[in-house]
Write a protein that holds these residues in place. Structure first.
Motif, PDB file in Angstrom:
ATOM      1  N   ASN A   1     -27.287 -30.134  36.272  1.00 43.70           N
ATOM      2  CA  ASN A   1     -27.108 -28.741  35.632  1.00 43.70           C
ATOM      3  C   ASN A   1     -28.480 -28.326  35.160  1.00 43.70           C
ATOM      4  O   ASN A   1     -28.566 -27.360  34.195  1.00 43.70           O
ATOM      5  N   GLN A   2     -29.688 -28.805  35.707  1.00 43.64           N
ATOM      6  CA  GLN A   2     -30.820 -28.229  35.152  1.00 43.64           C
ATOM      7  C   GLN A   2     -31.521 -27.307  36.100  1.00 43.64           C
ATOM      8  O   GLN A   2     -32.654 -26.553  35.511  1.00 43.64           O
ATOM      9  N   ALA A   3     -30.962 -27.142  37.317  1.00 44.87           N
ATOM     10  CA  ALA A   3     -31.643 -25.904  37.898  1.00 44.87           C
ATOM     11  C   ALA A   3     -31.354 -24.892  37.611  1.00 44.87           C
ATOM     12  O   ALA A   3     -30.223 -24.287  37.008  1.00 44.87           O
ATOM     13  N   ASP A   4     -32.343 -23.870  37.792  1.00 50.15           N
ATOM     14  CA  ASP A   4     -32.022 -22.268  37.425  1.00 50.15           C
ATOM     15  C   ASP A   4     -31.226 -21.736  38.474  1.00 50.15           C
ATOM     16  O   ASP A   4     -31.482 -21.812  39.853  1.00 50.15           O
ATOM     17  N   GLN A   5     -29.886 -21.268  38.052  1.00 43.12           N
ATOM     18  CA  GLN A   5     -29.007 -20.814  39.029  1.00 43.12           C
ATOM     19  C   GLN A   5     -29.499 -19.864  39.879  1.00 43.12           C
ATOM     20  O   GLN A   5     -29.116 -19.792  41.115  1.00 43.12           O
ATOM     21  N   ALA A   6     -29.960 -18.643  39.477  1.00 45.21           N
ATOM     22  CA  ALA A   6     -29.986 -17.584  40.103  1.00 45.21           C
ATOM     23  C   ALA A   6     -31.492 -17.921  41.440  1.00 45.21           C
ATOM     24  O   ALA A   6     -30.917 -17.504  42.666  1.00 45.21           O
ATOM     25  N   LEU A   7     -32.551 -18.556  40.738  1.00 46.15           N
ATOM     26  CA  LEU A   7     -33.366 -18.885  41.820  1.00 46.15           C
ATOM     27  C   LEU A   7     -32.785 -19.949  42.912  1.00 46.15           C
ATOM     28  O   LEU A   7     -33.017 -19.772  44.374  1.00 46.15           O
ATOM     29  N   LEU A   8     -31.852 -20.729  42.626  1.00 47.85           N
ATOM     30  CA  LEU A   8     -31.271 -21.759  43.336  1.00 47.85           C
ATOM     31  C   LEU A   8     -30.438 -20.829  44.583  1.00 47.85           C
ATOM     32  O   LEU A   8     -30.696 -21.245  45.921  1.00 47.85           O
ATOM     33  N   LEU A   9     -29.603 -19.950  44.207  1.00 42.91           N
ATOM     34  CA  LEU A   9     -28.673 -19.263  44.950  1.00 42.91           C
ATOM     35  C   LEU A   9     -29.572 -18.489  45.887  1.00 42.91           C
ATOM     36  O   LEU A   9     -29.077 -18.388  47.068  1.00 42.91           O
ATOM     37  N   ALA A  10     -30.544 -17.793  45.416  1.00 43.77           N
ATOM     38  CA  ALA A  10     -31.419 -16.854  46.232  1.00 43.77           C
ATOM     39  C   ALA A  10     -32.233 -18.036  47.481  1.00 43.77           C
ATOM     40  O   ALA A  10     -32.203 -17.560  48.354  1.00 43.77           O
ATOM     41  N   GLY A  11     -32.719 -19.038  46.920  1.00 44.22           N
ATOM     42  CA  GLY A  11     -33.342 -19.961  47.773  1.00 44.22           C
ATOM     43  C   GLY A  11     -32.427 -20.512  48.992  1.00 44.22           C
ATOM     44  O   GLY A  11     -32.772 -20.514  50.012  1.00 44.22           O
TER      45      GLY A  11
END
Length: 355
Positions: free
Chosen positions: A70-80
């Protein structure tokens, strides 16, 4: 490295598509494929970039670990992830990213089309499978990545199956029929990818997808090699009418093509039947019953256009003697016969493969 591998393969296929430089259709199809392929490469690269920005890693295990912790940025991850699915969706020819595929298939020489139909799709499916399964099955993640990817890919799979098979019904060109049929087969493969996103069924579904690629490769190579083998003056025999009475003048080739068509449709005792069965069984085991039903419906629809070609070969008289291209060689015949025999052998002796 994944991006470089996929793009290196794509560049070779751009050239093969426009190989017949003197033909307007070939140049137009190659240009369309190149332009749309460049856009898809941009989506794919931007998606990888955003995933790197979200996780700080470029290795797949490290990306999965970052998501699980849970260290990943959720917004950037979903967009990616969304952009990555779009980019790879183009490579495999999934709806609505399929617009290049019929024109590219029709523009390229038949042999090049056969190469294109199996290599690009197989590579992109394996990349999609490996990447998404690793990301979706990251344990401990608060973000429901697996659920989101499952919903998105399920819609893509159903739309791809139904659109590909329904539009194939309307085609008068065998090449375009096979192109839209290839879109439908992409949908079946996506069902396997969806089933693989569930942790409890990933191994079975992954094996089903990889097994599906084997008969699909044999079927595509045999079909497009035969189209080129029967061509005249460098032009492929493309329309259904061109195959009227083929069984009379070319009985062996007709039988091989019939085996390929039966396998495409998923009828026993060919490998195509077991390939679809394993995909549908993986979907049922993963709780995706409606996806399995969509796949079965698409298979039923496909019977019409596959058997339409078989009817022209065996039940309609030839309008003229069908001669093979003088440039066609013995190797092409060996490829066609070997592929047909292998499909039957796989269908009879290797139906289960421990799945």
């Amino acid at each position: 490295m994944l991006f470089l591998a996929v793009e290196t393969l794509s560049m070779a296929v751009y050239i093969l598509t426009s190989y017949l430089r003197d033909q307007h259709r070939s140049v137009e199809g190659g240009l369309k494929y190149f332009v749309l392929g460049s856009f898809s490469s941009g989506f794919l690269l931007l998606g990888f970039t955003l995933i790197f920005g979200a996780t700080g890693a470029i290795e797949l295990p490290a990306i999965a670990e970052s998501i699980a912790s849970n260290q990943a940025d959720q917004a950037l991850l979903l967009a990616g992830l969304a952009l990555t699915v779009i980019g790879l969706g183009f490579k495999v020819g999934a709806v609505p990213f399929h617009s290049w595929l019929p024109d590219a298939y029709e523009a390229a020489p038949a042999v090049a089309t056969g190469f294109m139909s199996v290599t690009v799709k197989s590579a992109a499916i394996v990349v999609l499978l490996r990447f998404l399964v690793l990301v979706a099955n990251a344990p401990g993640s608060e973000l429901p990545v697996g659920e989101l990817l499952t919903s998105l890919l399920s819609l893509l799979a159903a739309a791809t199956i139904l659109y590909g098979n329904l539009v194939a019904l309307l085609q008068d060109s065998v090449k375009r029929m096979l192109a839209y049929s290839a879109i439908g087969h992409t949908g079946y493969l996506l069902i396997g990818v969806v089933a693989a996103l569930a942790p409890e069924g990933s191994r079975t579904a992954e094996a089903a997808v990889l097994f599906y690629l084997l008969p699909y490769t044999l079927m595509s190579l045999a079909a497009f090699t035969l189209l080129g083998y029967l061509g005249e003056n460098g032009a492929d025999r493309e329309t259904f009418e061109d195959y009227r009475g083929l069984s009379t003048s070319r009985p062996v080739l007709s039988l091989c093509l019939l085996v390929v068509l039966v396998s495409f449709a998923g009828i026993p005792p060919t490998a195509g039947f077991w390939a679809k069965l394993h995909i549908f069984r993986a979907a049922l085991d993963g709780g995706h019953t409606w996806l399995a039903l969509a796949g079965i419906l698409g298979s039923v629809i496909s019977l019409y256009f596959y058997l339409r070609l078989a009817v022209n070969m065996y039940m309609r008289p030839a309008r003229e003697e069908i001669e093979s291209d003088p440039d066609a060689n013995f190797a092409s015949g060996v490829v066609i016969v070997t592929a047909a025999v292998t499909l039957v052998i796989l269908g009879i002796f290797f139906p289960d493969l421990s799945l």
